[in-house]
Scaffold this motif. Sequence first.
Motif, short mmCIF file in Angstrom:
data_model
loop_
_atom_site.label_atom_id
_atom_site.label_comp_id
_atom_site.label_asym_id
_atom_site.label_seq_id
_atom_site.Cartn_x
_atom_site.Cartn_y
_atom_site.Cartn_z
N ASP A 170 0.86 -1.18 0.00
CA ASP A 170 0.00 0.00 0.00
C ASP A 170 0.91 1.24 0.00
OD1 ASP A 170 -2.30 1.71 0.57
OD2 ASP A 170 -1.50 1.83 2.62
N ASP B 249 -0.22 5.23 0.91
CA ASP B 249 -0.43 6.22 1.98
C ASP B 249 -0.45 5.56 3.36
OD1 ASP B 249 -0.62 7.96 -0.09
OD2 ASP B 249 -2.74 8.43 0.17
N GLY B 250 0.42 6.05 4.24
CA GLY B 250 0.49 5.53 5.61
C GLY B 250 1.31 4.25 5.71
N THR B 251 1.77 3.74 4.57
CA THR B 251 2.54 2.48 4.57
C THR B 251 3.94 2.75 4.03
OG1 THR B 251 0.50 1.19 4.33
CG2 THR B 251 2.55 0.09 3.76
N ASP C 105 -1.69 -0.74 5.94
CA ASP C 105 -1.95 -0.09 7.24
C ASP C 105 -3.43 0.03 7.57
OD1 ASP C 105 -2.52 1.98 5.34
OD2 ASP C 105 -2.27 3.45 6.95
N SER C 106 -4.33 -0.18 6.58
CA SER C 106 -5.74 0.06 6.94
C SER C 106 -6.69 -0.93 6.30
CB SER C 106 -6.13 1.50 6.62
OG SER C 106 -5.90 1.76 5.27
N ASP D 275 -6.72 -2.57 2.98
CA ASP D 275 -5.59 -3.47 2.72
C ASP D 275 -5.87 -4.90 3.18
OD1 ASP D 275 -3.95 -1.39 1.70
OD2 ASP D 275 -3.56 -0.74 3.76
MG LIG Z 1 -2.91 3.23 3.54
#
Ligand SMILES: [Mg+2]
Length: 286
Positions: free
Chosen positions: A12, A14-16, A219-220, A223
């Motif tokens: 992933d 964003d955020g990963t 991360d979310s 995913d």
């Molecule tokens: Mg993400």
Amino acid sequence: MARERQLVIYTDLDGTLLDAETYAYEAARPALEAIRRHRALLVLCSSKTRAEMEPLVSALGLRAPFIVENGGAIYLPREEFAAWVPEAEPYGVWVRLVLGVPRARLRVCLADLKRRLPVPIVSWSDLAPEAIAEECGLSLEAAQRAMQREFDEPFRVASDDPEVLSRMAVIVAEYGLRLTCGGRYFHLMGASDKGRAVRALADILRRQFGAIFTVGIGDSENDAPMLAEVDLPILVRRPSGEPDPRVRHLVPHARITSGIGPIGWNEAVLGLLAEEQGNDGAISRT
Ligand SMILES: [Mg+2]
């Protein structure tokens, strides 16, 4: 004799791989370099559009497939992969395998929602890039890239009346489509998700490489289908310092990083590659 297998890492963004706030991936550079040395295949798998992902694919110097719009389509570098995916369509320097529902068909459903529901509905197709840039806190250029959606129609509804929302869900189901809520917007799409795309791509990669070992990093919640599909799922901690509890519940066997976002990504990938190297060494000595 050592058993050859191609390592495939789905990630992933964003955020990963990318920091949740700054979108930077500096912290992940050592692991990105190690992936290159190890000749592992790094497959970006995001809710972003092709237009948003192409600059990153080229900045990272990847010659690998990537998955767009939450599994709406897989793009593969034409030169290296076209021969292995006869069912894919040529698309510039890529070949493309479509898994989602094209936006033109989504718009037919959206027009019906607007007709049948007694509340104002505003979709991205109704908005100018300037308005989307403002609503999403994006630069104009970033908004224009985000707007090039092919398999997802984001829209907002000026109502939180549960009756309206449940009627909306019924109409969407009549069209065989799916609705997800991503905070500010609803997203209208086909039955594709990251897991289905990972499965379809694994079939292609097996044709090409024979045995593969798949890793997924996310991360979310969007995913979770990807993490459930791979041999080794890795869950990256969020900026709060905790991993997403819903994903932990959905994929209880996921490995959890110590660090947050790209810092955790870096640590997990370096650890994984060290293990792989250890395995190869152990096998080649026997
Ligand atoms: Mg993400």
